[in-house]
Design a protein around this motif. Structure first.
Motif, PDB file in Angstrom:
ATOM      1  N   SER A  56      -2.342  -2.002  15.325  1.00  0.00           N
ATOM      2  CA  SER A  56      -0.854  -1.789  15.200  1.00  0.00           C
ATOM      3  C   SER A  56      -0.443  -1.475  13.949  1.00  0.00           C
ATOM      4  O   SER A  56       0.782  -1.341  13.477  1.00  0.00           O
ATOM      5  N   LEU A  57      -1.394  -1.208  12.854  1.00  0.00           N
ATOM      6  CA  LEU A  57      -1.001  -1.045  11.449  1.00  0.00           C
ATOM      7  C   LEU A  57      -1.311   0.500  11.025  1.00  0.00           C
ATOM      8  O   LEU A  57      -0.756   0.768   9.918  1.00  0.00           O
ATOM      9  N   GLU A  58      -1.993   1.146  12.065  1.00  0.00           N
ATOM     10  CA  GLU A  58      -2.205   2.734  11.844  1.00  0.00           C
ATOM     11  C   GLU A  58      -1.008   3.442  11.293  1.00  0.00           C
ATOM     12  O   GLU A  58      -0.878   4.100  10.327  1.00  0.00           O
ATOM     13  N   VAL A  64       0.970   6.542   3.235  1.00  0.00           N
ATOM     14  CA  VAL A  64       1.142   5.896   1.878  1.00  0.00           C
ATOM     15  C   VAL A  64       0.080   5.888   0.839  1.00  0.00           C
ATOM     16  O   VAL A  64      -1.049   6.156   1.222  1.00  0.00           O
ATOM     17  N   SER A  65       0.691   5.658  -0.470  1.00  0.00           N
ATOM     18  CA  SER A  65      -0.267   5.987  -1.616  1.00  0.00           C
ATOM     19  C   SER A  65      -0.979   4.367  -1.797  1.00  0.00           C
ATOM     20  O   SER A  65      -2.076   4.667  -2.319  1.00  0.00           O
ATOM     21  N   ALA A  66      -0.122   3.494  -1.565  1.00  0.00           N
ATOM     22  CA  ALA A  66      -0.294   2.051  -2.019  1.00  0.00           C
ATOM     23  C   ALA A  66       0.128   1.137  -1.003  1.00  0.00           C
ATOM     24  O   ALA A  66       1.178   1.444  -0.500  1.00  0.00           O
ATOM     25  N   VAL A  85      -8.836  -0.022   8.105  1.00  0.00           N
ATOM     26  CA  VAL A  85      -7.647   1.050   8.589  1.00  0.00           C
ATOM     27  C   VAL A  85      -7.062   1.376   7.110  1.00  0.00           C
ATOM     28  O   VAL A  85      -6.559   2.462   6.844  1.00  0.00           O
ATOM     29  N   ALA A  86      -6.800   0.449   6.345  1.00  0.00           N
ATOM     30  CA  ALA A  86      -6.126   0.895   5.030  1.00  0.00           C
ATOM     31  C   ALA A  86      -6.720   1.585   4.248  1.00  0.00           C
ATOM     32  O   ALA A  86      -6.382   2.646   3.578  1.00  0.00           O
ATOM     33  N   ARG A  92      -4.799   2.636  -2.948  1.00  0.00           N
ATOM     34  CA  ARG A  92      -4.451   1.500  -3.852  1.00  0.00           C
ATOM     35  C   ARG A  92      -3.995   0.178  -3.153  1.00  0.00           C
ATOM     36  O   ARG A  92      -3.116   0.483  -2.450  1.00  0.00           O
ATOM     37  N   ILE A  93      -4.518  -0.946  -3.529  1.00  0.00           N
ATOM     38  CA  ILE A  93      -3.891  -2.190  -2.891  1.00  0.00           C
ATOM     39  C   ILE A  93      -3.620  -3.261  -3.857  1.00  0.00           C
ATOM     40  O   ILE A  93      -4.559  -3.560  -4.850  1.00  0.00           O
TER      41      ILE A  93
END
Ligand SMILES: NC(=O)c1ccc[n+]([C@@H]2O[C@H](COP(=O)([O-])OP(=O)(O)OC[C@H]3O[C@@H](n4cnc5c(N)ncnc54)[C@H](OP(=O)(O)O)[C@@H]3O)[C@@H](O)[C@H]2O)c1
Length: 181
Positions: A56-58, A64-66, A85-86, A92-93
């Motif tokens: 559901s997060l794709e 997005v960059s971070a 997925v991230a 960056r997280i």
């Protein structure tokens, strides 16, 4: 800078991260389970998604960059998939954890600290550039006392003691620094 995704954007800390990112001029995408009804500041884009469900997060993570990631659950079920997925989309997280995590303990004694400790390990092994923020007790927890105060003018409960809390605005300020610099 391309958009930064803020999870927990309708919550105490995430909402502050959103407001402070917007103030820097960086475009913000927000994640919520309720995109139609979520009350979010003007100027953000809103993505729907269920945090422990990687599929559901794709859409939310694409482009997005971070990402500012909270994990408001008592298990890390789903988290490895979410981080996979991230890692496909994001460089960056910044993950919000807790100062209750004890680095020297194999198992955390507090059941809230264990998922925080487990999430930290998963984030660190994700292959992403990461920052883990360990927040102390957040001041907004005191809102949970509102009903008692209205009814009896007294706060009663386990674990209530004089505590140096941190305001969610300050936690968010550090998160924004880590997300953008
Ligand atoms: N409270 C403390 O003292 C403390 C101390 C240290 C660390 N922390 C960490 O800080 C985190 C955030 O705290 P907070 O007070 O800002 O949280 P909060 O105000 O309770 O907000 C929770 C957020 O989680 C989102 N959410 C819940 N379930 C979701 C799901 N299945 N999928 C997507 N989003 C979901 C909600 O978004 P929607 O309802 O819009 O979907 C909401 O924005 C906590 O989870 C904890 O890990 C807290």
């Amino acid at each position: 800078m391309s958009e930064i995704l803020v999870t927990g954007a309708t919550g105490n800390v995430g909402r502050q991260v959103v407001v402070q990112l917007l103030a820097t001029g960086i475009p913000v995408r927000t994640l919520t389970r309720h995109p139609e009804s979520a009350r979010l500041p003007e100027g953000v884009t809103v993505a729907g998604g269920d945090l422990p469900d990687p599929d559901s997060l794709e859409g939310a993570l694409k482009g997005v960059s971070a990402v500012f990631l909270i994990w408001p659950f008592l298990t890390t079920e789903g988290a490895p998939g979410v981080l996979e997925v991230a890692a496909r989309h994001v460089r960056r997280i910044v993950h919000l954890s807790s100062s209750g995590v004890d680095d020297d303990a194999e198992r955390q004694t507090d059941p809230i600290n264990q998922p925080h400790a487990d999430m930290e390990r998963l984030v660190e092994g994700s292959g992403l550039g990461w920052t883990v923020l360990r927040s102390n007790t957040i001041a907004s927890n005191a809102r949970g006392w509102a009903d008692q105060i209205r009814a009896t003018h007294v706060v009663r409960g386990p674990g209530i003691a004089a505590t140096a809390v941190v305001h969610e605005h300050d936690v968010a300020a550090v998160a924004v620094h880590a997300l953008t610099d």
